[in-house]
Design a protein around this motif. Sequence first.
Motif, PDB file in Angstrom:
ATOM      1  N   ALA A  43       0.813  -1.210   0.000  1.00 48.20           N
ATOM      2  CA  ALA A  43       0.000   0.000   0.000  1.00 48.20           C
ATOM      3  C   ALA A  43       0.852   1.267   0.000  1.00 48.20           C
ATOM      4  CB  ALA A  43      -0.934   0.003   1.211  1.00 48.20           C
ATOM      5  N   HIS A  44       2.035   1.182   0.587  1.00 48.90           N
ATOM      6  CA  HIS A  44       2.913   2.352   0.727  1.00 48.90           C
ATOM      7  C   HIS A  44       4.335   1.970   0.303  1.00 48.90           C
ATOM      8  CE1 HIS A  44      -0.439   4.121   2.827  1.00 48.90           C
ATOM      9  NE2 HIS A  44      -0.440   3.113   3.674  1.00 48.90           N
ATOM     10  N   PRO A  45       4.578   1.909  -1.012  1.00 47.08           N
ATOM     11  CA  PRO A  45       5.886   1.462  -1.511  1.00 47.08           C
ATOM     12  C   PRO A  45       7.077   2.238  -0.958  1.00 47.08           C
ATOM     13  CG  PRO A  45       4.300   1.619  -3.309  1.00 47.08           C
ATOM     14  CD  PRO A  45       3.640   2.206  -2.095  1.00 47.08           C
ATOM     15  N   ALA A  46       6.885   3.482  -0.564  1.00 45.92           N
ATOM     16  CA  ALA A  46       7.990   4.265  -0.013  1.00 45.92           C
ATOM     17  C   ALA A  46       8.492   3.688   1.308  1.00 45.92           C
ATOM     18  CB  ALA A  46       7.562   5.724   0.183  1.00 45.92           C
ATOM     19  N   THR A  47       7.688   2.873   1.977  1.00 42.79           N
ATOM     20  CA  THR A  47       8.100   2.273   3.252  1.00 42.79           C
ATOM     21  C   THR A  47       8.775   0.910   3.068  1.00 42.79           C
ATOM     22  OG1 THR A  47       5.987   1.119   3.615  1.00 42.79           O
ATOM     23  CG2 THR A  47       6.162   3.389   4.442  1.00 42.79           C
ATOM     24  N   ALA A  48       8.670   0.346   1.869  1.00 42.45           N
ATOM     25  CA  ALA A  48       9.116  -1.036   1.638  1.00 42.45           C
ATOM     26  C   ALA A  48      10.577  -1.270   2.010  1.00 42.45           C
ATOM     27  CB  ALA A  48       8.871  -1.435   0.188  1.00 42.45           C
ATOM     28  N   ALA A  49      11.457  -0.367   1.645  1.00 44.16           N
ATOM     29  CA  ALA A  49      12.884  -0.560   1.939  1.00 44.16           C
ATOM     30  C   ALA A  49      13.139  -0.581   3.445  1.00 44.16           C
ATOM     31  CB  ALA A  49      13.717   0.522   1.276  1.00 44.16           C
ATOM     32  N   GLY A  50      12.470   0.265   4.190  1.00 44.62           N
ATOM     33  CA  GLY A  50      12.645   0.293   5.645  1.00 44.62           C
ATOM     34  C   GLY A  50      12.026  -0.909   6.335  1.00 44.62           C
ATOM     35  N   LEU A  51      10.969  -1.460   5.742  1.00 43.49           N
ATOM     36  CA  LEU A  51      10.290  -2.611   6.343  1.00 43.49           C
ATOM     37  C   LEU A  51      10.969  -3.940   6.021  1.00 43.49           C
ATOM     38  CD1 LEU A  51       6.554  -1.671   5.622  1.00 43.49           C
ATOM     39  CD2 LEU A  51       7.865  -1.309   7.728  1.00 43.49           C
ATOM     40  N   ALA A  52      11.674  -4.002   4.904  1.00 47.57           N
ATOM     41  CA  ALA A  52      12.231  -5.272   4.429  1.00 47.57           C
ATOM     42  C   ALA A  52      13.092  -6.014   5.453  1.00 47.57           C
ATOM     43  CB  ALA A  52      13.000  -5.058   3.132  1.00 47.57           C
ATOM     44  N   PRO A  53      14.053  -5.370   6.104  1.00 45.41           N
ATOM     45  CA  PRO A  53      14.879  -6.141   7.055  1.00 45.41           C
ATOM     46  C   PRO A  53      14.089  -6.601   8.285  1.00 45.41           C
ATOM     47  CG  PRO A  53      15.598  -3.838   6.969  1.00 45.41           C
ATOM     48  CD  PRO A  53      14.545  -4.009   5.928  1.00 45.41           C
ATOM     49  N   LEU A  54      13.127  -5.808   8.700  1.00 47.73           N
ATOM     50  CA  LEU A  54      12.316  -6.207   9.857  1.00 47.73           C
ATOM     51  C   LEU A  54      11.407  -7.372   9.479  1.00 47.73           C
ATOM     52  CD1 LEU A  54      11.404  -2.642  11.164  1.00 47.73           C
ATOM     53  CD2 LEU A  54      13.268  -4.140  11.898  1.00 47.73           C
ATOM     54  N   ARG A  55      10.838  -7.310   8.292  1.00 45.31           N
ATOM     55  CA  ARG A  55       9.994  -8.393   7.807  1.00 45.31           C
ATOM     56  C   ARG A  55      10.805  -9.687   7.696  1.00 45.31           C
ATOM     57  NH1 ARG A  55       8.826 -11.758   4.145  1.00 45.31           N
ATOM     58  NH2 ARG A  55       6.705 -12.219   3.512  1.00 45.31           N
ATOM     59  N   ALA A  56      12.018  -9.578   7.187  1.00 48.45           N
ATOM     60  CA  ALA A  56      12.883 -10.759   7.056  1.00 48.45           C
ATOM     61  C   ALA A  56      13.161 -11.376   8.427  1.00 48.45           C
ATOM     62  CB  ALA A  56      14.185 -10.389   6.362  1.00 48.45           C
ATOM     63  N   ALA A  57      13.376 -10.542   9.424  1.00 45.92           N
ATOM     64  CA  ALA A  57      13.619 -11.058  10.782  1.00 45.92           C
ATOM     65  C   ALA A  57      12.382 -11.753  11.327  1.00 45.92           C
ATOM     66  CB  ALA A  57      14.044  -9.925  11.710  1.00 45.92           C
ATOM     67  N   VAL A  58      11.197 -11.176  11.078  1.00 47.09           N
ATOM     68  CA  VAL A  58       9.955 -11.816  11.537  1.00 47.09           C
ATOM     69  C   VAL A  58       9.801 -13.185  10.875  1.00 47.09           C
ATOM     70  CG1 VAL A  58       7.424 -11.643  11.511  1.00 47.09           C
ATOM     71  CG2 VAL A  58       8.804  -9.645  12.107  1.00 47.09           C
ATOM     72  N   ARG A  59      10.140 -13.281   9.597  1.00 50.49           N
ATOM     73  CA  ARG A  59      10.067 -14.564   8.884  1.00 50.49           C
ATOM     74  C   ARG A  59      11.005 -15.587   9.525  1.00 50.49           C
ATOM     75  NH1 ARG A  59      11.760 -13.173   3.984  1.00 50.49           N
ATOM     76  NH2 ARG A  59      13.844 -13.912   4.416  1.00 50.49           N
ATOM     77  N   GLU A  60      12.225 -15.166   9.844  1.00 50.01           N
ATOM     78  CA  GLU A  60      13.187 -16.075  10.471  1.00 50.01           C
ATOM     79  C   GLU A  60      12.718 -16.498  11.873  1.00 50.01           C
ATOM     80  OE1 GLU A  60      15.780 -17.609   9.002  1.00 50.01           O
ATOM     81  OE2 GLU A  60      15.010 -16.611   7.215  1.00 50.01           O
ATOM     82  N   HIS A  61      12.104 -15.575  12.599  1.00 46.30           N
ATOM     83  CA  HIS A  61      11.573 -15.929  13.924  1.00 46.30           C
ATOM     84  C   HIS A  61      10.516 -17.016  13.780  1.00 46.30           C
ATOM     85  CE1 HIS A  61      12.629 -11.581  15.296  1.00 46.30           C
ATOM     86  NE2 HIS A  61      13.674 -12.370  15.306  1.00 46.30           N
ATOM     87  N   GLY A  62       9.678 -16.885  12.768  1.00 43.46           N
ATOM     88  CA  GLY A  62       8.652 -17.910  12.526  1.00 43.46           C
ATOM     89  C   GLY A  62       9.258 -19.271  12.259  1.00 43.46           C
ATOM     90  N   LYS A  63      10.330 -19.291  11.491  1.00 40.34           N
ATOM     91  CA  LYS A  63      11.016 -20.567  11.211  1.00 40.34           C
ATOM     92  C   LYS A  63      11.594 -21.155  12.498  1.00 40.34           C
ATOM     93  CE  LYS A  63      12.432 -19.428   6.498  1.00 40.34           C
ATOM     94  NZ  LYS A  63      13.603 -19.147   5.632  1.00 40.34           N
TER      95      LYS A  63
END
Length: 154
Positions: free
Chosen positions: A53-73
Amino acid sequence: MPCGGGGPGGARAGPPPPPAGRPAAAKTDRTLREKAVRDGALLLARYDLVAEAHPATAAGLAPLRAAVREHGKALAPPRAKGGEKPPAAPPGPVSAAPKAAVRELAAAERRRADVYAEALVTAGPELARLLASVAAAAAAHAYLLTELAEETAA
């Protein structure tokens, strides 16, 4: 005779008996892990919706999202690794304002930190250590997302 057991030097004969409540503890840990994986998958979906919804935030969210994915694993129950089905999309739309959307993610991360911290009381030692680590990461994510929200254009 020393009072340490039945053998020479006080050694016991055979393995020690299993701790009382072991099956219940294993079930509790499995339930905590399954809930954490479901909640993490919903949070991942929320990150995706905000970035879409807000592509300007994508770069800032990417590393946090990746960490959440790893936590799930890491939190996935041993037999469930790789076999989870994706959850339904999280309820509710993403805020139309980028700042508000990122603040909502920060609030979700704060809730995740609180829930995992509360779960420490019932988790077994190994899972408690993992939950404590993920709770600390979620708290850090909340801080970073709050900072990102302040930097995001309205």
